[in-house]
Each structure stands twice: as structure tokens, then as C-alpha cells.
Design a protein around this motif. Structure first.
Motif, PDB file in Angstrom:
ATOM      1  N   TYR A 128      -6.636  40.091  10.276  1.00  0.00           N
ATOM      2  CA  TYR A 128      -7.100  41.230  11.062  1.00  0.00           C
ATOM      3  C   TYR A 128      -8.591  41.080  11.327  1.00  0.00           C
ATOM      4  O   TYR A 128      -9.344  40.623  10.461  1.00  0.00           O
ATOM      5  N   ASN A 129      -9.003  41.473  12.522  1.00  0.00           N
ATOM      6  CA  ASN A 129     -10.421  41.549  12.851  1.00  0.00           C
ATOM      7  C   ASN A 129     -10.886  42.935  12.433  1.00  0.00           C
ATOM      8  O   ASN A 129     -10.448  43.942  12.993  1.00  0.00           O
ATOM      9  N   SER A 130     -11.756  42.995  11.426  1.00  0.00           N
ATOM     10  CA  SER A 130     -12.105  44.273  10.808  1.00  0.00           C
ATOM     11  C   SER A 130     -13.615  44.433  10.683  1.00  0.00           C
ATOM     12  O   SER A 130     -14.361  43.457  10.615  1.00  0.00           O
ATOM     13  N   TRP A 187      -7.613  38.711  24.249  1.00  0.00           N
ATOM     14  CA  TRP A 187      -6.437  37.995  24.736  1.00  0.00           C
ATOM     15  C   TRP A 187      -6.298  36.606  24.133  1.00  0.00           C
ATOM     16  O   TRP A 187      -5.200  36.143  23.853  1.00  0.00           O
ATOM     17  N   TYR A 188      -7.428  35.916  23.917  1.00  0.00           N
ATOM     18  CA  TYR A 188      -7.357  34.542  23.429  1.00  0.00           C
ATOM     19  C   TYR A 188      -7.169  34.481  21.912  1.00  0.00           C
ATOM     20  O   TYR A 188      -7.033  33.390  21.349  1.00  0.00           O
ATOM     21  N   GLN A 189      -7.139  35.625  21.233  1.00  0.00           N
ATOM     22  CA  GLN A 189      -6.996  35.640  19.785  1.00  0.00           C
ATOM     23  C   GLN A 189      -5.639  36.178  19.316  1.00  0.00           C
ATOM     24  O   GLN A 189      -5.378  36.224  18.123  1.00  0.00           O
ATOM     25  N   ARG A 190      -4.778  36.572  20.248  1.00  0.00           N
ATOM     26  CA  ARG A 190      -3.541  37.244  19.846  1.00  0.00           C
ATOM     27  C   ARG A 190      -2.564  36.327  19.129  1.00  0.00           C
ATOM     28  O   ARG A 190      -1.644  36.802  18.474  1.00  0.00           O
ATOM     29  N   GLY A 191      -2.751  35.010  19.244  1.00  0.00           N
ATOM     30  CA  GLY A 191      -1.853  34.091  18.561  1.00  0.00           C
ATOM     31  C   GLY A 191      -2.112  33.974  17.078  1.00  0.00           C
ATOM     32  O   GLY A 191      -1.292  33.418  16.342  1.00  0.00           O
ATOM     33  N   GLU A 205       1.095  32.662  15.244  1.00  0.00           N
ATOM     34  CA  GLU A 205       1.753  31.676  16.104  1.00  0.00           C
ATOM     35  C   GLU A 205       0.854  30.461  16.309  1.00  0.00           C
ATOM     36  O   GLU A 205       1.330  29.331  16.320  1.00  0.00           O
ATOM     37  N   SER A 206      -0.436  30.707  16.502  1.00  0.00           N
ATOM     38  CA  SER A 206      -1.397  29.602  16.603  1.00  0.00           C
ATOM     39  C   SER A 206      -1.779  29.212  15.180  1.00  0.00           C
ATOM     40  O   SER A 206      -2.837  29.597  14.658  1.00  0.00           O
ATOM     41  N   TRP A 207      -0.905  28.441  14.535  1.00  0.00           N
ATOM     42  CA  TRP A 207      -1.000  28.239  13.094  1.00  0.00           C
ATOM     43  C   TRP A 207      -2.280  27.543  12.664  1.00  0.00           C
ATOM     44  O   TRP A 207      -2.843  27.846  11.604  1.00  0.00           O
TER      45      TRP A 207
END
Length: 383
Positions: A203-205, A227-231, A144-146
Motif C-alpha cells: 500500500y502507498n501510505s 495508473w502505472y502502479q496498479r500492478g 501482478e507486476s511481481w
């Protein structure tokens, strides 16, 4: 006259395009290296034959990522100092912090990128100096946060390659098992011993490298992104929790806030995990001491057993992370520290043995000349 004017404009545009192409091909070649010192702030237990968990809480800056050689030199300096203190052996598991690999997007950029004053300005320079990569990432963006998605995606192929080169190389060079923090990549997987990217969501891996420098198993995806990365980072809620065999025991990795939730520990108990590594990151200078707000996190966070209130962010991390361990004998939580333009970081690394947290006695200790709370740290737990 029109023909002459048209020819003139065409020539000017051609000159501008060639100049732009030449400018983008020239990269930063600085020589400044940040502080290589590191403090041993936790050394719990006695040396033995079962190995140790060794957390490296680095202090990193954009210039440290200007080349792979520079990043290797800094991290190798930390490991050299650990070896001089007798903290490295063939059963050592080194744990690095969350997002230490994500900042590989900063490798080999223009000088204006490193000299930017805000992260927004730096990302603008990143886009402007890599136009083809930017356009390609734009066509594949999923979040969403392109724009954030594009910035993290545009150099993902080289980032995956550099991640394995740097951290697999360090594991082999020092003969240790290494939990390589985390890196944000599109749909990453290991195939034939190589870390590869896909075309899907970010993905954060995290990946574990063995003493031979090769990946151990598949990347561990983060189940609950910050929370600030969900976009722009996809939650891996259905991802398996991997357990790998190491010389020191069966090791699992929980990235960041994945370490808060009891269900994850229940799943690891069923998998026979004996050791747990938690690469972590808390954004914002001073946020470690700010009030805890569960509304900023997953809905599950509202049901966490936090005890007496109010709490600071740091209090919550220490009460939640590694506390629910039952069968695992030890764990370590290691935080990313440093300053990336106007984005600061917080977090104080700690270890856990038998459910009892082991923290640095004085979080204000730092090398001479450093600001309180700053400076790289070693956190060692003998098994």
C-alpha cells in the motif's frame, strides 16, 4: 581424475560464493551531496497565532538516499532555511511529497546501484546485492507486476524503521507536525508508537508525526494508486480517511490523485477536517505540460468536472486538487521533484485557501545555475 576435478570445481565454487558474499557486504560510502539551496516561492497571508502550512518540494537524487545521515542533512538544511525565514513555529504543519519515503529502498547500497543509468539497471543491482532479501520477498509477492512488487518489498522492514527514524526525528528536532509524504509498504500499521509492516499487499501510505516525533494515528492508505502502479500497489478504496488533531487544527491527508474526487472531500467534511495535506507525484520529465488523458486514470476520472478542454496534466491537477473544499479552510499540494536514474518527475506545488488556488507566479524561477523548473521550493500558507 574425476575425484580431483570434482574437488577443484567445489573449491572454485566455494571461492566464488565467498567472494560474492564479501562483495554484497561492502556498501557505498560516497561523500558527494547535492544542492542544499531552496527558494521561498509562495508566502501567502500574514504571520499569526494560528500557525501555517509549509510545503517542502525537495529536489532529490539517488545519492541523497545513500545513507540516512545524508538524507537527514539535506532535509534538515531545507528546514533550517525555513526557520531562518521565520516560517517554523509550534503550530507549523510541514508537508512533504508522495514517495519521499519509498526511495528509502536505496539506503546503503552498492556504488554500482547509484551509478546506474536506468532504473531497470539500478533495480537489477538491488536484487543482485541483496540475494537473501530478494528471495524472501519473492515468496511473499502479491502483485501482478511481481518483480516491481519484490523490489519494493525486499527492504520493507528496514524502510519502515528508517522512515520513522528520519521523519519522526525531523518533526522532533524542529518542533513541528510533519506529514511525511508517503512510503510503499506491505500492510503497514502503527502499534505501540512504532510503524510496523505486515505480510499482505503493498500500500502507498502516509503517516503524520507529531512534535514529539511519534506517529499520530494510523497510516493513511492511498485509495486510488497511479495508473502505472496498479500492478503492484493495492488500492485502499475501503480505507478510512483519517483526521488527526494538530496544534493548528484538524488535519487530513489525501495522497496524490485521491485529491481529485468530490466524495473524499464530502467524507472529510463529515469528519470535521479543517486542513488538508496532499503529498503528490507526477512521473516523467515534462509530463506536467503534456495533454491530460483521463483514460490513464481511474474510471471515475472520466466523470470529473474539468471544464473547458483540452487541458494539460498541470491544468487538471490545479482544477481538481483542493478545489472541492467546503468546510476545510486551507490545503496544500506538494510534489516530489528530482531525477532517479532515467525516471524524471514533474509537478508544481500549490496551496489553496477557501477554494482559491495559490500558485507560484513563475514556475521557471530557479537558483542561479539551475535548469528552468528545477530546484527545491518552499510553499508557505499562513492560517
Amino acid at each position: 581424475m574425476r575425484k580431483v576435478l570434482g574437488t577443484f570445481i567445489t573449491v572454485v565454487l566455494a571461492i566464488l560464493l565467498v567472494s560474492y558474499a564479501l562483495w554484497t557486504s561492502k556498501r557505498h560510502a560516497g561523500h558527494y551531496l547535492t544542492d542544499l539551496r531552496i527558494q521561498l516561492v509562495i508566502n501567502d497571508g500574514q504571520p499569526g497565532e494560528r500557525g501555517n502550512l509549509l510545503g517542502i518540494q525537495p529536489e532529490l537524487f539517488p545519492s541523497d538516499y545513500s545513507s540516512l545521515k545524508r538524507l537527514h542533512r539535506k532535509l534538515a538544511a531545507y528546514l533550517d532555511q525555513a526557520r531562518e525565514r521565520g516560517l517554523l513555529n509550534d503550530k507549523t504543519i510541514v508537508v512533504l511529497p508522495e514517495h519521499i519515503g519509498t526511495w528509502l529502498l536505496a539506503v546503503d547500497e552498492k556504488s554500482q546501484f547509484y551509478q546506474a543509468t536506468t532504473i531497470e539497471e539500478a533495480m537489477n543491482w538491488l536484487s543482485f546485492s541483496n540475494p537473501l532479501l530478494f528471495l524472501d520477498a519473492l515468496f511473499h509477492t502479491r502483485g501482478e507486476s511481481w518483480l516491481d512488487d519484490v523490489h519494493l518489498r525486499m527492504k520493507s522492514r528496514s524502510m519502515a524503521r528508517d522512515y520513522q527514524t528520519v521523519f519522526g526525528g525531523l518533526a522532533k528536532e524542529f518542533g513541528v507536525t510533519l506529514v511525511a509524504g508517503s512510503i510503499v509498504l506491505p500492510n503497514p500499521k502503527v502499534q505501540d508508537g512504532q510503524l510496523l509492516i505486515g505480510t499482505g499487499a503493498l500500500y502507498n501510505s502516509s503517516l503524520v508525526f507529531g512534535r514529539d516525533g511519534l506517529p499520530m494515528g494510523q497510516p493513511q492508505r492511498q485509495l486510488f494508486p497511479n495508473w502505472y502502479q496498479r500492478g503492484y500497489i493495492r488500492a485502499g478504496k475501503k480505507a478510512p480517511l483519517h483526521v488527526v488533531e494538530t496544534p493548528a487544527g484538524r488535519l487530513a491527508t489525501l495522497i496524490g490523485s485521491d485529491s481529485w474526487y468530490q466524495d473524499n472531500y464530502t467524507r472529510l467534511n463529515e469528519s470535521g477536517a479543517e486542513l488538508i495535506a496532499v503529498p503528490a507525484f507526477v512521473a516523467g520529465t515534462g509530463s506536467w505540460s503534456q495533454p491530460w488523458r483521463d483514460d490513464k486514470h481511474e474510471a471515475l476520472a472520466a466523470h470529473l468536472q474539468l471544464g473547458a478542454q483540452p487541458l494539460s496534466e498541470g491544468d487538471a491537477w490545479r482544477r481538481l486538487t483542493l478545489a472541492p473544499m467546503t468546510r476545510a479552510k486551507a490545503g496544500i499540494s506538494v510534489f516530489m521533484r528530482g531525477q532517479f536514474w532515467d525516471q524524471g518527475s514533474a509537478g508544481h506545488s500549490f496551496a489553496s485557501r477557501g477554494g482559491q488556488s495559490i500558485a507560484e507566479q513563475s514556475v521557471s524561477a530557479a537558483p542561479k545555475g539551475a535548469k528552468p523548473g528545477h530546484g527545491a521550493r518552499l510553499i508557505n500558507l499562513w492560517l
